[in-house]
Write a protein that holds these residues in place. Sequence first.
Motif, PDB file in Angstrom:
ATOM      1  N   UNK A   1       2.833  42.338 -12.854  1.00  0.00           N
ATOM      2  CA  UNK A   1       2.933  43.131 -14.072  1.00  0.00           C
ATOM      3  C   UNK A   1       2.972  44.590 -13.635  1.00  0.00           C
ATOM      4  N   UNK A   2       4.157  45.084 -13.276  1.00  0.00           N
ATOM      5  CA  UNK A   2       4.250  46.392 -12.622  1.00  0.00           C
ATOM      6  C   UNK A   2       3.866  47.587 -13.473  1.00  0.00           C
TER       7      UNK A   2
ATOM      8  N   UNK B   1       4.114  38.581 -21.597  1.00  0.00           N
ATOM      9  CA  UNK B   1       5.502  39.029 -21.597  1.00  0.00           C
ATOM     10  C   UNK B   1       6.214  38.674 -20.293  1.00  0.00           C
ATOM     11  N   UNK B   2       5.592  38.976 -19.151  1.00  0.00           N
ATOM     12  CA  UNK B   2       6.229  38.718 -17.861  1.00  0.00           C
ATOM     13  C   UNK B   2       6.403  37.229 -17.618  1.00  0.00           C
ATOM     14  N   UNK B   3       5.414  36.425 -17.995  1.00  0.00           N
ATOM     15  CA  UNK B   3       5.523  34.984 -17.793  1.00  0.00           C
ATOM     16  C   UNK B   3       6.625  34.407 -18.658  1.00  0.00           C
ATOM     17  N   UNK B   4       6.721  34.825 -19.914  1.00  0.00           N
ATOM     18  CA  UNK B   4       7.754  34.277 -20.785  1.00  0.00           C
ATOM     19  C   UNK B   4       9.140  34.690 -20.324  1.00  0.00           C
TER      20      UNK B   4
ATOM     21  N   UNK C   1       1.089  37.167 -10.513  1.00  0.00           N
ATOM     22  CA  UNK C   1      -0.108  37.989 -10.327  1.00  0.00           C
ATOM     23  C   UNK C   1      -0.336  38.757 -11.619  1.00  0.00           C
ATOM     24  N   UNK C   2      -1.499  38.572 -12.224  1.00  0.00           N
ATOM     25  CA  UNK C   2      -1.818  39.246 -13.483  1.00  0.00           C
ATOM     26  C   UNK C   2      -2.312  40.663 -13.192  1.00  0.00           C
TER      27      UNK C   2
END
Length: 181
Positions: free
Chosen positions: A138-139, A20-23, A115-116
């Motif tokens: 990914x907070x 989700x964060x990367x997209x 950062x994963x």
Amino acid sequence: MSLVVACHNFRRSVSKQLIRMTSVTLSSTTIASAQHQKKPKAVFLNASRLDYDNKLDWSRLQDLCDLTLHPTDYVRDKEIMLELVKDADVVITKEMEVPVATFDLFPDTVKLMCEAGTGYNNLPIQRARERGIPVCNIPTYSTDAVAHMAITYLMSLSVSMFQQQKMLADGDRANFLGPFT
């Protein structure tokens, strides 16, 4: 819930949030517009840190980018790290330090660091800002899984589970003879 299930849920949640964060970040940066014809190239430098049993499904992330998974827990060698990122648009890590001196040698093709996990402490944030490279993490990943794991640990430790397992393994049934009422 067992510790195994809690750990599995935690890891699955991390991979979903990474996608989700990367997209979101990819769609909001110049990568998508500059290379509309082809997918950006992403490299996960230490994929085994997250996918230690090779059971994660990377297909959604692979739909977004040309993904290379480096099957190691940690890349310590500067030359190996530089070779892995040489054509990458996106560099992904999981709890692995990227030294500033090595980051300074990353090619200009790198347009995103991810950062994963929740922290930024392993990535050279200031240098990335100076180069105009967004850094994401990914907070809020895995909030439910962390809560489940905490409750599972609390329950396991409150009933002396490990000590009782050892007693049973040693043939000591002193705690299991009753009466239990």
